[in-house]
Design a protein around this motif. Sequence first.
Motif, PDB file in Angstrom:
ATOM      1  N   ASP A  80       0.957  -1.245   0.307  1.00 55.76           N
ATOM      2  CA  ASP A  80       0.090  -0.316  -0.127  1.00 55.76           C
ATOM      3  C   ASP A  80       1.245   1.353   0.093  1.00 55.76           C
ATOM      4  O   ASP A  80       0.948   2.098  -1.107  1.00 55.76           O
ATOM      5  CB  ASP A  80      -1.333   0.118   1.643  1.00 55.76           C
ATOM      6  N   CYS A 115       4.189   1.268  -0.792  1.00 61.55           N
ATOM      7  CA  CYS A 115       4.759   1.516  -2.309  1.00 61.55           C
ATOM      8  C   CYS A 115       3.790   2.112  -3.314  1.00 61.55           C
ATOM      9  O   CYS A 115       4.211   2.706  -4.227  1.00 61.55           O
ATOM     10  CB  CYS A 115       4.789  -0.357  -2.768  1.00 61.55           C
ATOM     11  N   ARG A 116       2.504   2.008  -3.848  1.00 65.81           N
ATOM     12  CA  ARG A 116       1.476   1.648  -4.548  1.00 65.81           C
ATOM     13  C   ARG A 116       0.687   3.588  -4.686  1.00 65.81           C
ATOM     14  O   ARG A 116       1.846   4.403  -5.370  1.00 65.81           O
ATOM     15  CB  ARG A 116       0.208   1.605  -4.283  1.00 65.81           C
ATOM     16  N   ARG A 117       1.080   4.055  -2.815  1.00 64.24           N
ATOM     17  CA  ARG A 117       1.030   5.457  -2.617  1.00 64.24           C
ATOM     18  C   ARG A 117       2.056   6.826  -3.369  1.00 64.24           C
ATOM     19  O   ARG A 117       1.985   7.769  -3.599  1.00 64.24           O
ATOM     20  CB  ARG A 117       0.606   6.126  -1.181  1.00 64.24           C
ATOM     21  N   LEU A 148       5.484   0.855  -7.519  1.00 65.39           N
ATOM     22  CA  LEU A 148       5.384   0.138  -7.368  1.00 65.39           C
ATOM     23  C   LEU A 148       5.832  -0.050  -9.428  1.00 65.39           C
ATOM     24  O   LEU A 148       4.906   0.735  -9.920  1.00 65.39           O
ATOM     25  CB  LEU A 148       3.884  -0.197  -7.552  1.00 65.39           C
TER      26      LEU A 148
END
Length: 120
Positions: free
Chosen positions: A111, A113-115, A119
């Motif tokens: 989560d 890393c996505r923000r 990714l």
Amino acid sequence: MGVVVKQYRLPKQTKLCKNRSFQAVYRSGKSYANKMAVLYVVPKTDGHRQIGFAAGKRLGSAVVRNRVKRLLREAYRLNQHKISQGVDLVLVGRQAMVEADLRAAARAFLDLCRRAGILL
């Protein structure tokens, strides 16, 4: 014989070890936080990725802090192939990580890393 086994290693040269390296990431990095952890990200130009793991003394005894760092390390190790190169990262455990299991730690890490937009 035709089976390809993916290696999920975490070699020493991919880890931040020196206090000076951690401080540089804290100072110039952008932070992303959720209930379980805080991720500091600094872009680099050399195309390599390094990561450091931290757990503050507020979390509890050395045993507890080491468990939190082990969870963070394993969550990163299993998902490192999903993260782009060319960044330095510091992953800091929070109080909720003390009671977490590996699945929750991995979800929290992905989560963050996505923000952060790192990714692949």
